[in-house]
Design an enzyme around this catalytic site. Structure first.
Site, PDB file in Angstrom:
ATOM      1  N   GLU A 204      22.781   4.015   5.070  1.00 21.77           N
ATOM      2  CA  GLU A 204      22.618   5.522   4.405  1.00 21.77           C
ATOM      3  C   GLU A 204      23.974   5.316   3.015  1.00 21.77           C
ATOM      4  OE1 GLU A 204      23.595   7.419   7.832  1.00 21.77           O
ATOM      5  OE2 GLU A 204      21.943   6.182   8.999  1.00 21.77           O
ATOM      6  N   LYS A 336      16.740  14.596  16.065  1.00 22.16           N
ATOM      7  CA  LYS A 336      15.811  13.275  15.530  1.00 22.16           C
ATOM      8  C   LYS A 336      14.130  13.467  15.310  1.00 22.16           C
ATOM      9  CE  LYS A 336      19.496   9.505  14.766  1.00 22.16           C
ATOM     10  NZ  LYS A 336      19.367   8.455  15.187  1.00 22.16           N
TER      11      LYS A 336
HETATM   12  P1  PGA Z   1      19.486   5.110  12.683  1.00 23.65           P
HETATM   13  O1  PGA Z   1      21.069   6.105  12.357  1.00 23.65           O
HETATM   14  O2  PGA Z   1      18.437   6.115  12.222  1.00 23.65           O
HETATM   15  O3  PGA Z   1      19.315   3.928  12.538  1.00 23.65           O
HETATM   16  O4  PGA Z   1      19.089   5.249  14.510  1.00 23.65           O
HETATM   17  C1  PGA Z   1      21.669   6.893  12.949  1.00 23.65           C
HETATM   18  C2  PGA Z   1      22.456   7.462  14.042  1.00 23.65           C
HETATM   19  O5  PGA Z   1      22.446   6.317  14.547  1.00 23.65           O
HETATM   20  O6  PGA Z   1      22.816   8.204  13.915  1.00 23.65           O
HETATM   21 ZN    ZN Z   2      23.959   7.922  16.344  1.00 21.55          ZN
END
Ligand code: PGA
Ligand code: ZN
Length: 427
Positions: A204, A336
């Protein structure tokens, strides 16, 4: 009316295949949907359909999801009213017929769902944030949660704790949060460079340093905040994503970097100790997604001061969030889109969270695209917080920058409450 649907394979910020869908309207307008992808995924997430053919993109191609869009889903959606997002999402979910969108793929369904939202806004000649929710659209520019150090599944397990992030909780405007972040980020980089600890860049965009233990990372973050001239806790606080499900095996939490493993009770004590000794304002997935008792215990103990976010615990799933609220497992939900797989369900998850007096945090994935849908989602719903990864790399910056553009569009109507959002934890 929707008159055409196209889909094809594009590539995310890790260079992995993902889905892009395009919805065409009778007036010639088009909407586009780009699907992100996680690496430290929760076990209850909607299914991301991959071809699993070892000879093709190491099994990661998404041609079947694309075929599903071009056949069954197109037949269903073509002819529907582009402004009926909920109706379209519900029809796709019903056609899939499974609990976790595993037949047609959450990546297929979400691709269309995002493209429909985009096309509807364009057809209405409105910016996305102003067209995304049925009720009055929001105007709250989110408080950013920005990654300084990346680890876990996003940096080959160089650290066990996945994210060390900062929140500019003392800032009085969105622009100021970015300036504070900029300063802490660059102060941190100077420290790491000077000590020869820079080992690379995590998925990220955060630093991927070579620390010997987690305690050293906490010290580093506090040092970076102070070196940038800010008061830890008052102006800039620490936010953690432990992603503890990834650390939990055989009933114990394993932290190889510290050469230690912990029972649930011992890990609880460690988390509490970190929160007491460092200015931790927010903590995500402190325990595994099955270790419910510990979640409840931590929320009861520090939930009035510290934001406790369920990511893998809830996977943006309405039923799991409802259960979490009833059982007081946390006080915040990570949101998400591709964990649940449609725009309508994601908005419902945010509304459910807010109704309970909890705080939603709209989030990107570790595998991202050049799309900024989530910035619009955060503002449209007055979510109040946005987590996008670091303050580098364009798949991250496009989200931070889009909030600047949205604020300008809102003009005098734009609101920012910053760290005051956490007042809600006290009630
Ligand atoms: P991921 O990580 O998109 O790999 O799940 C982001 C998070 O854990 O918040
Ligand atoms: Zn997370």
């Amino acid at each position: 009316k929707i008159t055409s649907i196209d889909a094809y394979q594009i590539f995310d910020s890790r260079g992995q295949p993902t889905v892009e869908a395009v919805v065409g309207l009778e007036n010639g307008m088009e909407g586009i949907g780009l699907v992100p992808s996680g690496a430290s995924t929760g076990q209850f997430e909607a299914l991301e359909l991959r071809d699993n053919n070892a000879k093709c993109f190491a099994g990661k191609s998404v041609y079947q999801a694309i075929t599903n869009i071009k056949t069954e889903l197109s037949t269903l959606v073509i002819g529907m009213d582009v402004h009926q997002q909920r109706q379209i999402d519900e029809a796709m979910i019903a056609l899939d017929g499974t609990q976790n969108k595993s037949r047609l793929g959450a990546n297929a369904i979400l691709g269309i769902s995002l493209a429909v939202a985009d096309a509807s806004a364009k057809a209405n000649h409105k910016p996305l944030f102003a067209n995304l929710v049925d009720d009055d659209f929001g105007s709250l520019i989110p408080l950013p949660e920005i990654q300084l150090v990346g680890g876990g599944a996003h940096a080959h397990w160089r650290t066990d704790i996945q994210d060390f992030l900062i929140i500019a909780n003392g800032a009085s405007s969105y622009e100021q949060t970015l300036e504070v972040t900029y300063n802490v980020y660059h102060a941190g980089e100077a420290i790491l460079r000077e000590r020869g600890l820079l080992a690379g860049c995590a998925d990220e965009g955060g630093f991927w340093p070579s620390f010997d233990n987690h305690e050293a990372i906490f010290s580093f973050v506090v040092e970076a905040i102070e070196a940038a001239g800010y008061v830890p806790g008052k102006e800039v606080s620490i936010s953690l994503d432990i992603a503890a499900s990834d650390l939990y095996r055989d009933g114990r939490y394993h932290l190889p970097l510290d050469k230690k493993d912990y029972s649930s009770e011992q890990f609880y004590a460690l988390i509490l100790d970190w929160c007491q000794r460092y200015p931790v304002l927010s903590i995500e997935d402190p325990f595994a997604d099955t270790d419910f008792e510990m979640w409840q215990k931590l929320t009861l103990e520090i939930g009035d001061k510290v934001q406790i976010i369920g990511d893998d615990l809830f996977t943006t799933n309405l039923k799991l969030i409802e259960k979490g609220i009833a059982q007081k497992m946390a006080n915040s939900v990570l949101i998400k889109l591709n964990q649940i797989g449609s725009v309508s369900e994601t908005i419902d998850a945010i509304r459910l969270t807010q109704k309970a007096g909890w705080l939603p945090v709209v989030s990107a994935r570790s595998g991202e695209t050049e799309d900024a849908f989530i910035s619009h989602l955060a503002v449209a719903t007055n979510a109040g917080q946005l987590k996008v990864g670091s303050f580098t790399r364009s798949e991250r910056m496009v989200k931070w920058n889009e909030c600047i553009r949205i604020a300008r569009k809102l003009g005098d109507d734009a609101r920012f409450v910053g760290g005051d959002i956490y007042q809600a934890l006290k009630s």
